[in-house]
Design an enzyme around this catalytic site. Structure first.
Site, mmCIF file in Angstrom:
data_model
loop_
_atom_site.group_PDB
_atom_site.id
_atom_site.type_symbol
_atom_site.label_atom_id
_atom_site.label_comp_id
_atom_site.label_asym_id
_atom_site.label_seq_id
_atom_site.Cartn_x
_atom_site.Cartn_y
_atom_site.Cartn_z
ATOM 1 C CB SER A 184 -0.897 -0.035 0.667
ATOM 2 O OG SER A 184 -1.111 1.705 0.895
ATOM 3 C CE LYS A 185 0.890 5.128 -4.756
ATOM 4 N NZ LYS A 185 0.454 5.652 -6.063
#
Length: 491
Positions: A257-258
């Protein structure tokens, strides 16, 4: 390969260059250079709401730092300029009108509230949500009635009926043939109500007009491909070769995930920490690609020579940050000490350990210090903690060092070495070695009984860099003071 290879990296200017994007750019770059083709950088900024000022410049800077030079871009132009989507709206409008004229697209007047209600009803019935096609066959009078209410339409692509075209088949160089059921796609938007084209439409027009031969990108784009393939077919254009590289997972083998905090995710962060671009490039190349041997370290030229899409895996790649640190260390060991010294300076200045206006003498001293830690460094920022003892105003003894300094013979070693160092005129490692040797001869202490107390006294530690070099860099005055202090230490 008879067709000219033309590949592109087309980031959206929504932030810094992500490591996934960097790998995507690298694969395109290596493929183009391997086939003596063209590498194009194009900016996909059709989603104006998500664009960030300065992001394009940062993206380009990060690519330059990685060494990924391009043949055509917004910076140096090329035969198919402009290379920024927002400057190509007139081009897209022409092709949108063509699809409308050929009844391969239509205007849709459903509001966002109506679309959401439709979606919720479909979910409640256990159906896969997709646009129902309500406005597929509106008459011109019906369209005018909506427009008189001030409703601005979007333009939707007319997906062929599932009875006519049951599946969309995409030939993927990495994954083979991938099929998508037409019935699950639904008529998708190709132009918003402000006439701005969507990504899926603009990217097809740009890739076709710019003669892109291979679309090499991440697996997350695979779901976009059937829509793009349908647009190619609607225009009667030949599709490029598609190649979707595997996802990059975190160390828990979960999709990254960012918001991931355990891994630095942006190229700029690695640059700022003092990683070497050649180390990061080498690491990224092995995220999903295999040379087919046990080799792990490659120059860019070697990667270009050996890269092929056939050796890109379908299986996800795991981002191992320890492996990256190891890889970068291999390059750190070989890099020119002058370059490495330049890399550590900003980190020392940030901690207030080096003046902003350092002297040539400071540089010479620092370069020698960098050299003794070069084998250990994984990235330049790490130097601050590795070499901290050389910047401390007073010595901080570790517990093991204090234990060593409490041995009975230590005062004799300290006093004798201090007297020997008094006579050293050129305070350099070679002369310091002679002083230590003379101390051994005079006191009769050797091996650990000699070297361990000296190290503990001058560094406060029982392990560290080569002792004569450390003593030289600490300086005669500091060392003599520490030897005197160590003679009187009691636990």
């Amino acid at each position: 390969m008879t067709q000219e290879v033309r590949v592109r990296f087309a980031p959206s200017p929504t932030g810094h260059l992500h490591i996934g994007g960097a790998r995507q750019a690298l694969f395109n770059y290596l493929f183009a250079r391997h086939h003596n083709g063209k590498f194009i950088v194009r900016i996909e900024d059709t989603d104006q709401a998500r664009n960030i000022d300065e992001a394009t410049d940062k993206l380009m800077e990060s690519m330059k730092w990685l060494g990924l030079d391009w043949d055509e871009s917004i910076e140096n132009g090329g035969p198919y300029a402009p290379y920024r989507s927002s400057e190509r709206f007139d081009i897209y409008a022409k092709y949108i009108e063509q699809l409308l004229d050929e009844n391969k697209a239509y205007r849709c007047y459903m509001t966002s509230e109506e679309l959401e209600a439709e979606r919720e009803a479909q979910i409640a019935r256990g159906e896969m949500p997709k646009y129902s096609g309500r406005d597929r066959d509106l008459t011109r009078e019906q369209q005018k009635a909506y427009e008189e209410k001030g409703i601005k339409p979007v333009v939707r692509f007319r997906v062929p009926d599932a009875n006519e075209v049951p599946t969309v088949v995409v030939s993927d160089v990495i994954r083979g043939e991938v099929s998508f059921e037409t019935d699950g796609i639904g008529d998708f938007v190709i132009a918003r109500s402000d006439r701005v084209p969507t990504y899926n439409f603009a990217v097809v027009v740009d890739d076709y007009l710019m003669k892109i031969s291979h679309v090499i990108r991440g697996e997350e784009h695979l779901s976009n491909t059937p829509r793009q393939a349908l647009i190619y077919d609607a225009f009667g254009w030949e599709q490029p070769y598609f190649a979707h590289a595997p996802l990059i997972l975190n160390e828990d083998r979960q999709k990254m995930s960012k918001r991931e905090e355990s891994i630095m995710q942006f190229v700029e962060q690695y640059r700022d920490y003092g990683y070497l671009p050649e180390g990061l490039v080498n690491f990224l190349a092995l995220l999903g690609w295999s040379p087919g041997t046990e080799e792990e370290k490659f120059t860019v030229d070697e990667l270009i020579e050996r890269f092929s899409l056939e050796r890109v895996s379908k299986a996800p790649a795991v981002f191992d940050k320890d492996k990256l640190a190891w890889m970068n260390n291999q390059y750190m060991k070989e890099v020119d000490p002058d370059r490495l010294t330049e890399l550590v300076i900003p980190h020392l200045q940030e901690e207030g350990l080096l003046s902003l206006s350092y002297t040539e003498e400071d540089w010479d001293w620092l370069k020698k210090l960098v050299e003794i830690y070069q084998e250990q460094m994984h990235y330049a920022e790490e130097f601050v903690s590795l070499a901290s003892l050389f910047f401390q105003p007073s010595i901080d003894y570790e517990a093991d060092a204090l234990h060593v300094l409490n041995e009975a013979h230590v005062p004799e070693v300290m006093t004798t070495l201090s007297a020997q160092l008094d006579d050293v005129e050129a305070f350099e490692a070679s002369e310091i070695k002679k002083a230590v040797k003379a101390t051994q001869k005079e006191t009769g202490h050797k091996g650990k009984k000699l070297f361990m107390p000296i190290r503990a006294a001058v560094t406060g530690r029982t392990h560290g860099p080569e002792l004569p070099k450390a003593i030289e860099l600490l300086g005669k005055e500091t060392v003599q003071a520490r030897l005197a202090d160590a003679s009187h230490i009691k636990q």
